[in-house]
Design a protein around this motif. Sequence first.
Motif, PDB file in Angstrom:
ATOM      1  N   ALA A 120       0.862  -1.202   0.000  1.00 12.18           N
ATOM      2  CA  ALA A 120       0.000   0.000   0.000  1.00 12.18           C
ATOM      3  C   ALA A 120       0.884   1.234   0.000  1.00 12.18           C
ATOM      4  O   ALA A 120       1.863   1.302   0.752  1.00 12.18           O
ATOM      5  CB  ALA A 120      -0.906  -0.007   1.228  1.00 12.18           C
ATOM      6  N   THR A 146      -1.304  -2.721  -4.342  1.00 12.61           N
ATOM      7  CA  THR A 146      -2.742  -3.002  -4.262  1.00 12.61           C
ATOM      8  C   THR A 146      -3.560  -1.807  -3.752  1.00 12.61           C
ATOM      9  O   THR A 146      -4.801  -1.822  -3.861  1.00 12.61           O
ATOM     10  CB  THR A 146      -2.975  -4.202  -3.324  1.00 12.61           C
ATOM     11  OG1 THR A 146      -2.452  -3.903  -2.033  1.00 12.61           O
ATOM     12  CG2 THR A 146      -2.320  -5.458  -3.875  1.00 12.61           C
ATOM     13  N   GLN A 147      -2.895  -0.755  -3.216  1.00 17.18           N
ATOM     14  CA  GLN A 147      -3.653   0.378  -2.674  1.00 17.18           C
ATOM     15  C   GLN A 147      -2.843   1.666  -2.842  1.00 17.18           C
ATOM     16  O   GLN A 147      -1.664   1.709  -2.526  1.00 17.18           O
ATOM     17  CB  GLN A 147      -3.955   0.164  -1.182  1.00 17.18           C
ATOM     18  CG  GLN A 147      -4.768   1.285  -0.550  1.00 17.18           C
ATOM     19  CD  GLN A 147      -5.001   1.063   0.939  1.00 17.18           C
ATOM     20  OE1 GLN A 147      -4.490   0.102   1.519  1.00 17.18           O
ATOM     21  NE2 GLN A 147      -5.778   1.943   1.563  1.00 17.18           N
ATOM     22  N   SER A 191      -0.990  -2.312   9.425  1.00 11.39           N
ATOM     23  CA  SER A 191      -1.694  -3.113   8.420  1.00 11.39           C
ATOM     24  C   SER A 191      -0.945  -4.422   8.264  1.00 11.39           C
ATOM     25  O   SER A 191       0.258  -4.528   8.573  1.00 11.39           O
ATOM     26  CB  SER A 191      -1.779  -2.366   7.092  1.00 11.39           C
ATOM     27  OG  SER A 191      -2.291  -3.205   6.079  1.00 11.39           O
ATOM     28  N   THR A 195       3.435  -1.111   4.092  1.00 19.77           N
ATOM     29  CA  THR A 195       2.855   0.210   3.799  1.00 19.77           C
ATOM     30  C   THR A 195       3.971   1.205   3.559  1.00 19.77           C
ATOM     31  O   THR A 195       4.892   1.338   4.381  1.00 19.77           O
ATOM     32  CB  THR A 195       1.992   0.700   4.958  1.00 19.77           C
ATOM     33  OG1 THR A 195       0.946  -0.273   5.187  1.00 19.77           O
ATOM     34  CG2 THR A 195       1.362   2.030   4.639  1.00 19.77           C
TER      35      THR A 195
END
Length: 203
Positions: A120, A146-147, A191, A195
């Motif tokens: 992310a 993915t983010q 998370s 990240t």
Amino acid sequence: MSQFPRDEFDKVPETAARQGVHRERLVPPRSGGLALKILVGLMVLAVGFAAYFIFPRLGIGQASESAPETSSAAPSTPSTEETASAAPSEEPSPSEAPTPEPTPVETEPEAVVDRAQPVAVLNATTVAGLASTAAGRLQTDGWNVTQIANWAGQPVQSSLILYNGEEQRASAEELGRVLGITTVQGNAGFSENITVVVGPGFQ
């Protein structure tokens, strides 16, 4: 009268008191041969003295005695079999038993970079599109982004990468190398994925 012919010794008057010619005795009649015995004894002593003291120093009579000693003193050359049997055995003695090798210390398996795990990318600045720029670099390098979103946590002073567990550490450090981010924090609990927080000063 004698039956032999007369010679000059017979021309002696028959009336003379002397009846023949007598030679003088070498040894006085009263000596009994004592002087001769003494002379012979002295000669025997002289020969014995010479044989015992003088001849050994001159090396006389020793050649025949030294020859057997030399031959008997010569060492015999050992045969090949005797030499082989006398050679020391190469088998180690019990005191020279090999030292057991130390047991290798178990090490943790080396972490592997996994570009397929989800990543992310969050923008913690006021510059629009900065997270998309960082995500594009990662996707070009083969990472699975993915983010892409904005950072909702506390303000940060610089960019950082958060990961969870040692199995993600190698991947987090590789992400920092790609993006030029030096701050990498583990066990953040933010998370379950890695990240990337893009902070002030990111280029």
